[in-house]
Scaffold this motif. Structure first.
Motif, mmCIF file in Angstrom:
data_model
loop_
_atom_site.group_PDB
_atom_site.id
_atom_site.type_symbol
_atom_site.label_atom_id
_atom_site.label_comp_id
_atom_site.label_asym_id
_atom_site.label_seq_id
_atom_site.Cartn_x
_atom_site.Cartn_y
_atom_site.Cartn_z
ATOM 1 N N SER A 60 0.838 -1.212 0.000
ATOM 2 C CA SER A 60 0.000 0.000 0.000
ATOM 3 C C SER A 60 0.865 1.251 0.000
ATOM 4 O O SER A 60 0.584 2.221 -0.722
ATOM 5 C CB SER A 60 -0.920 0.009 1.230
ATOM 6 O OG SER A 60 -1.855 -1.032 1.187
ATOM 7 N N THR A 64 0.872 3.924 -3.009
ATOM 8 C CA THR A 64 0.485 5.300 -2.682
ATOM 9 C C THR A 64 1.578 6.286 -3.082
ATOM 10 O O THR A 64 1.302 7.348 -3.664
ATOM 11 C CB THR A 64 0.179 5.426 -1.185
ATOM 12 O OG1 THR A 64 -0.905 4.552 -0.853
ATOM 13 C CG2 THR A 64 -0.209 6.856 -0.821
ATOM 14 N N VAL A 74 -5.367 4.765 -3.759
ATOM 15 C CA VAL A 74 -5.151 3.456 -3.147
ATOM 16 C C VAL A 74 -5.909 3.371 -1.827
ATOM 17 O O VAL A 74 -5.854 4.301 -1.012
ATOM 18 C CB VAL A 74 -3.644 3.220 -2.878
ATOM 19 C CG1 VAL A 74 -3.418 1.833 -2.293
ATOM 20 C CG2 VAL A 74 -2.837 3.420 -4.146
ATOM 21 N N ALA A 76 -6.852 0.454 1.426
ATOM 22 C CA ALA A 76 -6.613 -0.853 2.027
ATOM 23 C C ALA A 76 -7.769 -1.205 2.960
ATOM 24 O O ALA A 76 -8.453 -0.318 3.479
ATOM 25 C CB ALA A 76 -5.294 -0.847 2.796
ATOM 26 N N ILE A 101 -6.227 -4.690 -0.814
ATOM 27 C CA ILE A 101 -5.799 -3.419 -1.402
ATOM 28 C C ILE A 101 -6.564 -3.235 -2.712
ATOM 29 O O ILE A 101 -6.779 -4.202 -3.451
ATOM 30 C CB ILE A 101 -4.287 -3.412 -1.717
ATOM 31 C CG1 ILE A 101 -3.451 -3.653 -0.461
ATOM 32 C CG2 ILE A 101 -3.867 -2.092 -2.370
ATOM 33 C CD1 ILE A 101 -1.968 -3.896 -0.742
#
Length: 202
Positions: A60, A64, A74, A76, A101
Motif C-alpha cells: 500500500s 500510494t 489506493v 486498504a 488493497i
C-alpha cells in the motif's frame, strides 16, 4: 464491516442467499463479513498474521507513493467495494467485499461509503483461512464485474500471480517468485522487484 456487539445484535441469516447491501448496513457483528451473490462470507475472526499485515502495509505504501499526484487512489481494508448490477440502489446490490488493497482511477466511483463499481486493480493477500473464497468466489466476481487486474499474493511462500482482464476473461500470468520483477499493465510504470520487496518484509 466490523462492529462491536450490543445487547440487541442484528446478525444475518447465514443460509439465506439474497442479502443486499441494505441488509449489510444493518448488521452488528464482531467478525468482518463480505457479501457475494447475496450470500454471507465470514472472514477469519482472528486478526491476520503479521506477515499478511506487513505485505499489505508495504505494498500500500509503495502504490500510494507511486501514485502521488496522479488521479488513481489506493485504499486498504477495511474498505467496502460494492458491485452493482442493474441498479445502484442499496437494496439491489448483492456483492460487497473488502479487498486487501484496491486502486481506483475513476473518482466518480468513490463516495463516503467506499467504492461503487469495479476498481482498476485489486490485490488479495492469501492466508489458509481465506484461500477458497479468494480463488473461487472473488475470482468469478472480479472477472464478471470488470476488475482489470487482479493480483493474488501468497505471503508465506512469497510468490505472486496476476490475472489480466482480456476480452472479458481473466488471463493468468506465470507464477512470479523471488528474482522476478513484476510490472502492472493497469498502473503504467509501476514495478515490483519481488526479491527486494519480500526482503524488506522479513
Amino acid at each position: 464491516m466490523a462492529a462491536k456487539q450490543t445487547d440487541t445484535v442484528n446478525e444475518p441469516d447465514m443460509e439465506y442467499t439474497n442479502h443486499s447491501y441494505a441488509d449489510y448496513l444493518t448488521w452488528q457483528m464482531e467478525e468482518v463479513v463480505e457479501l457475494i451473490k447475496g450470500k454471507v462470507f465470514k472472514k477469519a475472526a482472528a486478526a491476520p498474521k503479521r506477515i499478511h499485515q506487513k505485505v499489505s502495509g508495504e505494498l500500500s505504501f509503495r502504490l500510494t507513493g507511486f501514485l502521488k499526484g496522479k488521479k488513481c487512489q489506493v485504499y486498504a481494508a477495511p474498505f467496502d467495494v460494492r458491485f452493482p448490477k442493474k441498479s445502484k440502489e442499496d437494496d439491489k446490490i448483492h456483492d460487497v467485499v473488502q479487498p486487501d488493497i484496491c486502486v481506483i482511477c475513476d473518482p466518480e466511483k468513490l463516495d463516503e461509503r467506499g467504492c461503487l463499481g469495479a476498481p482498476d486493480l485489486i490485490v488479495e493477500i492469501l492466508s489458509p483461512s481465506n484461500s477458497k473464497t479468494e480463488l473461487k468466489h472473488k475470482f468469478e466476481l472480479y472477472e464478471a464485474s470488470g476488475v482489470r487486474e487482479y493480483w493474488i499474493i501468497h505471503a508465506e511462500t512469497q510468490d505472486l500471480l496476476i490475472y489480466s482482464l482480456t476480452k472479458g476473461k481473466y488471463v493468468p500470468s506465470r507464477l512470479f517468485t523471488s528474482g522476478d520483477v513484476v510490472e502492472s499493465k493497469v498502473i503504467n510504470g509501476f514495478k515490483l522487484d519481488l526479491e527486494e520487496f519480500f526482503g524488506d518484509i522479513e
